[in-house]
Design a protein around this motif. Structure first.
Motif, PDB file in Angstrom:
ATOM      1  N   UNK A 183      23.568  25.766 -20.752  1.00 13.31           N
ATOM      2  CA  UNK A 183      24.556  25.179 -19.858  1.00 13.31           C
ATOM      3  C   UNK A 183      23.877  24.654 -18.593  1.00 13.31           C
ATOM      4  N   UNK A 184      22.892  25.380 -18.091  1.00 15.68           N
ATOM      5  CA  UNK A 184      22.151  24.916 -16.925  1.00 15.68           C
ATOM      6  C   UNK A 184      21.479  23.573 -17.215  1.00 15.68           C
ATOM      7  N   UNK A 185      20.916  23.443 -18.400  1.00 13.78           N
ATOM      8  CA  UNK A 185      20.314  22.177 -18.812  1.00 13.78           C
ATOM      9  C   UNK A 185      21.370  21.082 -18.921  1.00 13.78           C
ATOM     10  N   UNK A 186      22.538  21.443 -19.449  1.00 13.54           N
ATOM     11  CA  UNK A 186      23.624  20.466 -19.589  1.00 13.54           C
ATOM     12  C   UNK A 186      24.132  20.012 -18.221  1.00 13.54           C
ATOM     13  N   UNK A 187      24.209  20.923 -17.279  1.00 11.58           N
ATOM     14  CA  UNK A 187      24.604  20.554 -15.921  1.00 11.58           C
ATOM     15  C   UNK A 187      23.641  19.512 -15.369  1.00 11.58           C
TER      16      UNK A 187
END
Length: 254
Positions: A183-187
Motif C-alpha cells: 500500500x505504501x508503494x501504491x500511495x
C-alpha cells in the motif's frame, strides 16, 4: 521533491457556531484544541491513541468535502446507520486551485457495508446507472468473495486511479505487514499521478512515506512530528529490540 496538487490545503474549526464545546464531538482531544490544520499537498497522517478523535475528525473532513459518511466515492449515498457526528458542519475547508478528478473515502469499519452496496447496485434490477458493473472498477471480482485484506487492496489497486483526493481511515486494519508495504508503494504511485492523501493510521509502516506531514493528536492539540518521534515507532522499535524484557514485564505474575 516537487509539490503535490494540494486539492485540500487546510481545515479550520469554526467555533462561533458551537452551542456547547464540552459536548461530543467537540470535547474530543483532536477537536478541542483544533484551530487551523495545514495539510500536506501530498500525504498527511493523523495519528494518536485510541479515543483521541482522529477518526471522527477524518470523517468530518470527508463529509464536509462531500463524501458519504460510510465511505466510497462522491456518488455513493447509502446509509446503514446515521452515526456520524455534526462536526463537519463546523469545519471550513480551504480548497486548492485545482479540482481532483477522482476521490474516495475509505474507512475500514464500514467497508463491509460499502461492498454490500456495490453488490446491491450491480445485481439485476439494481439502481446502478447504465454502463459497466461498478465492481469492474474494483478489479472485477466481488469484494465479498475475497478475504478482507484482499478486498481492501483491490480497492487501493484498481479503484484509485490518480488525480484524486483519497481519505483513508485505518487502511491497515486487515492488511499484513507485507501488504502494508504494498500500500505504501501504491500511495507513491498515486502521488506521482497528482494525488493527495489524508490518512488516519496506527501503522508505522504506512507512516513512513518520506514526503509527508505527521500530526500527533493529543490533549494539547495537533503536534507535527517525525516518524521516529511517534509513540508508534518507539514502541515497535522497543519491542523488536528488547522483546524478552518487555514480555517479562507484561506477562509477569502478580
Amino acid at each position: 521533491m516537487s509539490r503535490g496538487p494540494g486539492y485540500l490545503k487546510s481545515v479550520e474549526l469554526l467555533r462561533s457556531g458551537i452551542a456547547d464545546p464540552q459536548e461530543y464531538p467537540f470535547s474530543l482531544p483532536a477537536v478541542r484544541s483544533l484551530e487551523r490544520l495545514p495539510l500536506h499537498p501530498k500525504v498527511t497522517y493523523l495519528i494518536g491513541e485510541n479515543g483521541t478523535g482522529k477518526s471522527t475528525l477524518l470523517e468530518a473532513i470527508a463529509v464536509a468535502w462531500g463524501f458519504n459518511p460510510e465511505g466510497g466515492t462522491i456518488n455513493f449515498n447509502f446509509s446503514t446507520a446515521e452515526t456520524h457526528s455534526e462536526l463537519h458542519r463546523h469545519l471550513r475547508l480551504a480548497r486548492g486551485v485545482h479540482k481532483p478528478r477522482d476521490g474516495f473515502f475509505f474507512r475500514a469499519e464500514s467497508y463491509y457495508n460499502l461492498a454490500s452496496e456495490i453488490e446491491r447496485l450491480d445485481r439485476p434490477g439494481g439502481e446502478r446507472a447504465s454502463g459497466p458493473p461498478i465492481i469492474d472498477s474494483y478489479g472485477g471480482k466481488p469484494l465479498h468473495e475475497q478475504s478482507h485484506g484482499e478486498s481492501f487492496f483491490a480497492t487501493f489497486l484498481h479503484r484509485f486511479g490518480g488525480r484524486g483526493l483519497y481519505i483513508l481511515d485505518e487502511p491497515e486494519a486487515a492488511l499484513s505487514p507485507l501488504r502494508q508495504l504494498s500500500v505504501l508503494s501504491r500511495i507513491h504511485q498515486l502521488v506521482q499521478k497528482h494525488s493527495q492523501f489524508i490518512i488516519a493510521t496506527h501503522s508505522p509502516i504506512l507512516m513512513a512515506y518520506p514526503d509527508a506531514d505527521i500530526y500527533l493528536l493529543g490533549p494539547d492539540g495537533a503536534e507535527r512530528v517525525e516518524l521516529e518521534e511517534t509513540p508508534h515507532w518507539s514502541t515497535m522499535k522497543q519491542f523488536v529490540n528488547h522483546k524478552q524484557t518487555m514480555l517479562d514485564e507484561l506477562l509477569a505474575d502478580d
